[in-house]
Design a protein around this motif. Structure first.
Motif, mmCIF file in Angstrom:
data_model
loop_
_atom_site.group_PDB
_atom_site.id
_atom_site.type_symbol
_atom_site.label_atom_id
_atom_site.label_comp_id
_atom_site.label_asym_id
_atom_site.label_seq_id
_atom_site.Cartn_x
_atom_site.Cartn_y
_atom_site.Cartn_z
ATOM 1 N N ALA A 1 -0.918 7.995 -4.401
ATOM 2 C CA ALA A 1 -0.247 7.137 -5.123
ATOM 3 C C ALA A 1 -0.820 5.667 -4.671
ATOM 4 O O ALA A 1 -0.719 4.665 -5.183
ATOM 5 C CB ALA A 1 0.967 6.915 -4.364
ATOM 6 N N GLY A 2 -1.640 5.645 -3.698
ATOM 7 C CA GLY A 2 -2.736 4.578 -3.171
ATOM 8 C C GLY A 2 -3.488 4.013 -4.320
ATOM 9 O O GLY A 2 -3.418 2.826 -4.069
ATOM 10 N N GLY A 3 -3.640 4.563 -5.108
ATOM 11 C CA GLY A 3 -4.703 4.203 -6.342
ATOM 12 C C GLY A 3 -3.645 3.155 -7.068
ATOM 13 O O GLY A 3 -4.377 2.215 -7.504
ATOM 14 N N TRP A 4 -2.574 3.200 -7.037
ATOM 15 C CA TRP A 4 -1.768 2.420 -8.137
ATOM 16 C C TRP A 4 -1.682 1.152 -7.286
ATOM 17 O O TRP A 4 -1.641 0.088 -7.882
ATOM 18 C CB TRP A 4 -0.286 2.910 -8.212
ATOM 19 N N THR A 5 -1.556 1.029 -5.893
ATOM 20 C CA THR A 5 -1.491 -0.231 -5.079
ATOM 21 C C THR A 5 -2.715 -0.778 -4.635
ATOM 22 O O THR A 5 -3.042 -2.015 -4.165
ATOM 23 C CB THR A 5 -0.715 0.028 -4.035
ATOM 24 N N LYS B 1 0.842 -1.110 -0.154
ATOM 25 C CA LYS B 1 0.031 -0.050 -0.078
ATOM 26 C C LYS B 1 1.032 1.152 -0.122
ATOM 27 O O LYS B 1 1.818 1.267 0.934
ATOM 28 C CB LYS B 1 -0.973 0.090 1.187
ATOM 29 N N LEU B 2 0.822 2.125 -1.076
ATOM 30 C CA LEU B 2 1.451 3.270 -0.925
ATOM 31 C C LEU B 2 0.573 4.335 -0.399
ATOM 32 O O LEU B 2 -0.730 4.230 -0.460
ATOM 33 C CB LEU B 2 1.604 3.704 -2.344
ATOM 34 N N ARG C 1 -2.775 -3.859 -7.254
ATOM 35 C CA ARG C 1 -1.372 -4.766 -7.531
ATOM 36 C C ARG C 1 -0.440 -4.199 -6.212
ATOM 37 O O ARG C 1 -0.613 -3.040 -5.754
ATOM 38 C CB ARG C 1 -0.813 -4.447 -8.835
ATOM 39 N N ASP C 2 0.469 -5.129 -6.162
ATOM 40 C CA ASP C 2 1.741 -4.752 -5.245
ATOM 41 C C ASP C 2 2.713 -4.225 -6.027
ATOM 42 O O ASP C 2 2.956 -4.317 -7.219
ATOM 43 C CB ASP C 2 2.174 -5.881 -4.467
ATOM 44 N N ILE C 3 3.328 -3.252 -5.366
ATOM 45 C CA ILE C 3 4.787 -2.761 -6.097
ATOM 46 C C ILE C 3 5.972 -3.406 -5.305
ATOM 47 O O ILE C 3 6.086 -3.912 -4.275
ATOM 48 C CB ILE C 3 4.957 -1.372 -5.649
ATOM 49 N N PRO C 4 6.767 -4.235 -6.090
ATOM 50 C CA PRO C 4 8.054 -4.771 -5.675
ATOM 51 C C PRO C 4 8.978 -4.092 -5.088
ATOM 52 O O PRO C 4 9.293 -2.545 -5.233
ATOM 53 C CB PRO C 4 8.626 -5.359 -6.938
#
Lengths: 211, 524
Positions: free
Chosen positions: B465-469, B460-461, B472-475
């Motif tokens: 930016a939370g929209g991005w996660t 979770k960002l 999906r996860d961010i490596p």
């Protein structure tokens, strides 16, 4: 200000940056590379692909072929300028259809046309690459309505009128004549984008190519 | 009047009618995506047409040359639109046609209604036309007591089902054969109760249903695919013969055409009548094309009208980055190849014009601020499949990005307080303004790694930016940046002499990457 003036003023304003007019590159094919035999062969292939019935016949046998195709029909319409010799084997023979002639003096009504079995016309030109037959309302092709209402359309096309690519046909046609370009019998792709033949236009298209 | 524009450009006048998304695209898309039948129908139909199109396009050795010509012809038309319109008008009028001009949807509807009322008729037959969908003509006529019968099979299906079109070429693309059969059984008077769902039987049922209407109709309404300026000729491209019926049998023909539909000359048709059929239905040529120029004595309608429609087209023309959207010939190739359209269908876009072209054309015609049209330019992954398929090479992805920019600017103008996005962009501006600043920031990379923890992903960002996660996860970021790694490995003394190493094998650059802690960098 009228709507016309208003719209013209809006356009002029929209184009205030004066966009340049590009030179149109015409590198596409504008003339044929094929022999007459190849064009004929290609047209037959394309028309059959559209589920049209195609017959290649020597010109002098046009009338016999027409009589063969129309055996059993009761009535047909022809435009007044259709060559008489194409009909020579149809007249007054037993089992041959009655022939109605559509002319400027006697224009058939929609109801009359709807009661007929078939229409026989000539064609202005044809494009082999796309399988397209062009009618331009000349006296041997008639008014647009006569080739539309009857459920069967028989076209007699002179092989010498077949070109390969569309630009060649465009060069032969006169824009301002009422035209119908026909590529097969009426069809639709509206259900699941699969083509099926036979909707509102003639459901049978017979093409006799005269060599 | 003169076409030379001397003053300051005036503000664009936007279009009205059925051009708006009425709810944000993501919301509409969510709802449509839940309809599994719709997704199955669309998946089947769009894939069928994709392969057909590719096959017939591949047949032509000069397809790309044709696209180049088509694109240039349309650009030339737009650059000289006033002159083209005047030339077309003069030629069409000289042959007995009557031209009317409509600033917007309302005015066009009023003109058409008045023309029908003059004939005394209360029923009209219609050829499928996007322009009349756009202005909502059928609904307007109904309010005036005039019944408009759609005659194209797909339009008929949509009209009988009291539904809305979802595709510009095949408005009922979202229905499969068994659904069409159900609609016919339910809504078509005197239909054969033993009707099967074979497309050929369904087409036959439509023929029977409409035959009497065609043969007795006194007034028809059509759109037009092309208007040819140098001859005044109009063109309708179709398949079923319903177009020929409407264009030939009635006494009165009223055509509604957007002002952008012109081509400079008759010979330009040789390009467009190759581009259009192959791009739209994937056929070498469509079954029927009709061409008429004003009135022909004794042949076809003797009372011939044309309504030239603006309705926001001049606003699109005023956008120098977006105006090529007007080059569109309504083939629908872009929607057939679009991964977004394929899944959401056309209704999710709200506007009459769905898919990639609709996502640019609708906001260009209405303005980006109209209703929810600012959500449409985001209805794309910018994959570019639409640009590749477009027969007139409209750079749809580029215009989508341009309109996203318009949207951001209009949002910023609305709210005076800087948003999170503004802060992020300001931050990015600072970071990317010099290598030194970026180096400084990159020193923080191990922090990200730390945040990712043992499973090496950030779930979770914070903030927007939370929209991005969300989905999906961010490596985990690597512990050093490429620039840091490069600086370490390529100190002047250890510089690699090119040619000493076999590329991709035992080169020092390669070995250095392996067995070191930087291997995580490959994930990033």
């Amino acid at each position: 200000m009228s709507a016309r003036e208003d719209i013209m003023a809006r356009i002029a304003s929209a184009l205030h940056d004066a966009p340049e007019t590009p030179v149109v590159p015409r590198e596409y094919r504008r003339s044929s590379n094929m022999s007459a035999e190849q064009r004929l062969e290609q047209l037959v292939d394309r028309l059959q692909d559209y589920k049209a019935n195609v017959f290649v016949t020597p010109a002098e046998e046009a009338s016999a072929k027409l009589a063969e195709l129309l055996a059993g029909s009761t009535s047909i319409v022809v435009p007044h300028g259709l060559p008489q010799d194409w009909l020579s084997k149809l007249t007054d023979d037993a089992g041959m259809p009655a022939i109605e002639v559509d002319s400027p003096e006697r224009r058939l009504t929609v109801a009359e046309l709807d009661a007929l079995d078939a229409v026989v016309t000539a064609a202005a030109t044809a494009v082999s690459e796309t399988g397209t037959i062009m009618l331009d309302g000349s006296a041997d092709q008639g008014r647009r309505i006569i080739s539309l209402v009857p459920d069967r359309h028989i076209v007699l096309l002179r092989a010498s009128d077949i070109v390969e690519v569309l630009p060649e046909a465009i060069a032969r046609l006169e824009a301002t004549r009422p035209q119908t370009w026909i590529s097969g019998p009426s069809a639709t792709s509206d259900i699941e984008l699969e083509r099926v033949e036979g909707v509102h236009g003639p459901r049978t298209l017979d093409v006799i190519i005269l060599t | 009047m003169s076409n030379t524009f001397l003053g300051m450009p005036s503000l664009p006048v936007f279009g009205r009618g059925n051009l708006n998304a009425t709810e944000p695209f993501p919301q509409a898309a969510h709802r449509e995506l839940a309809n599994t039948q719709l997704r199955a129908n669309l998946g089947h139909a769009t894939h069928t047409i994709r392969y057909k199109r590719l096959k017939v396009v591949a047949e032509l050795p000069d397809w790309e040359q044709m696209r180049d010509a088509g694109s240039a012809i349309k650009d030339a038309t737009m650059a000289n639109l006033p002159a083209m319109l005047e030339q077309f008008e003069a030629n069409f009028t000289a042959r007995g046609g009557i031209i009317h001009w409509a600033r917007d949807a309302q005015e066009a509807n009023e003109i058409v209604t008045a023309l029908i009322q003059e004939t005394g008729e209360t029923e009209v037959v219609k050829v499928k036309s996007m322009a009349t969908q756009e202005i909502g003509l059928n609904e307007y006529l109904e309010d005036q007591g005039i019944a408009a019968y759609e005659t194209d099979l797909a339009e008929l299906i949509v009209q009988l089902d009291h539904d809305k079109p979802s595709h510009i070429l095949v408005p009922a693309i979202h229905k499969n054969r068994s659904q069409v059969r159900e609609i016919f059984l339910r809504e078509m008077p005197a239909v054969d109760p033993n009707l099967t769902d074979e497309p050929a039987r369904l087409a036959e049922a439509a023929r029977k249903h409409l035959r009497k209407k065609f043969l007795s109709a006194k007034v028809a309404i059509s759109g037009a695919n092309f208007g040819l300026a140098d001859t005044g000729t109009l063109t309708v491209v179709e398949s079923e013969g319903n177009g020929r019926m409407c264009l030939t049998l009635p006494e009165t023909l009223i055509t509604v055409m957007g002002i952008e539909k012109l081509l400079p000359s008759w010979s330009d048709l040789e390009v467009f009548m190759q581009l259009l059929p192959r791009s739209s239905t994937g056929e070498r040529m469509n079954p029927y094309t009709s061409l008429w120029t004003g009135v022909t004595e004794g042949d076809g309608p003797q009372n011939v009208h044309l309504v030239m429609l603006d309705n926001g087209r001049t606003a699109a023309l005023a956008d120098e980055y977006g105006r090529t959207a007007l080059n569109c010939i309504r083939c629908s190739a872009c929607m057939n190849v679009c991964p977004v359209y394929e899944r959401t269908g056309g209704h999710a876009y709200g506007s009459t014009y769905p898919g990639p072209i609709g996502a640019i054309l609708s906001p260009l015609m209405t303005g980006i601020k109209s209703e929810e049209n600012n959500s449409l330019p985001y209805a794309s992954s910018l994959c570019g499949a639409c640009f590749d398929a477009c027969p007139v090479k409209i750079n749809i992805p580029e215009i989508l990005v341009h309109l996203r920019g318009e949207d951001v600017d209009s949002q910023r103008a609305k709210v005076k307080v800087p948003s999170q996005m503004d802060f992020m962009m300001k931050g990015a501006e600072w970071a990317f303004s010099s290598g030194a600043k970026l180096n400084l920031l990159e020193k923080g990379l191990p922090l990200g790694k730390l945040a990712a923890g043992r499973d090496k992903v950030i779930k979770k960002l914070p903030g927007i930016a939370g929209g991005w996660t969300q989905s999906r996860d961010i490596p985990a970021p690597p512990s050093q940046s490429f620039r840091q790694w490069w600086a370490k490995e390529h100190k002047p003394s250890t510089a690699v002499v090119p040619g000493n190493a076999v590329p991709g094998h035992a080169g020092p650059g390669n070995t250095a990457g392996h067995g070191t802690e930087n291997s995580e960098g490959e994930q990033a």
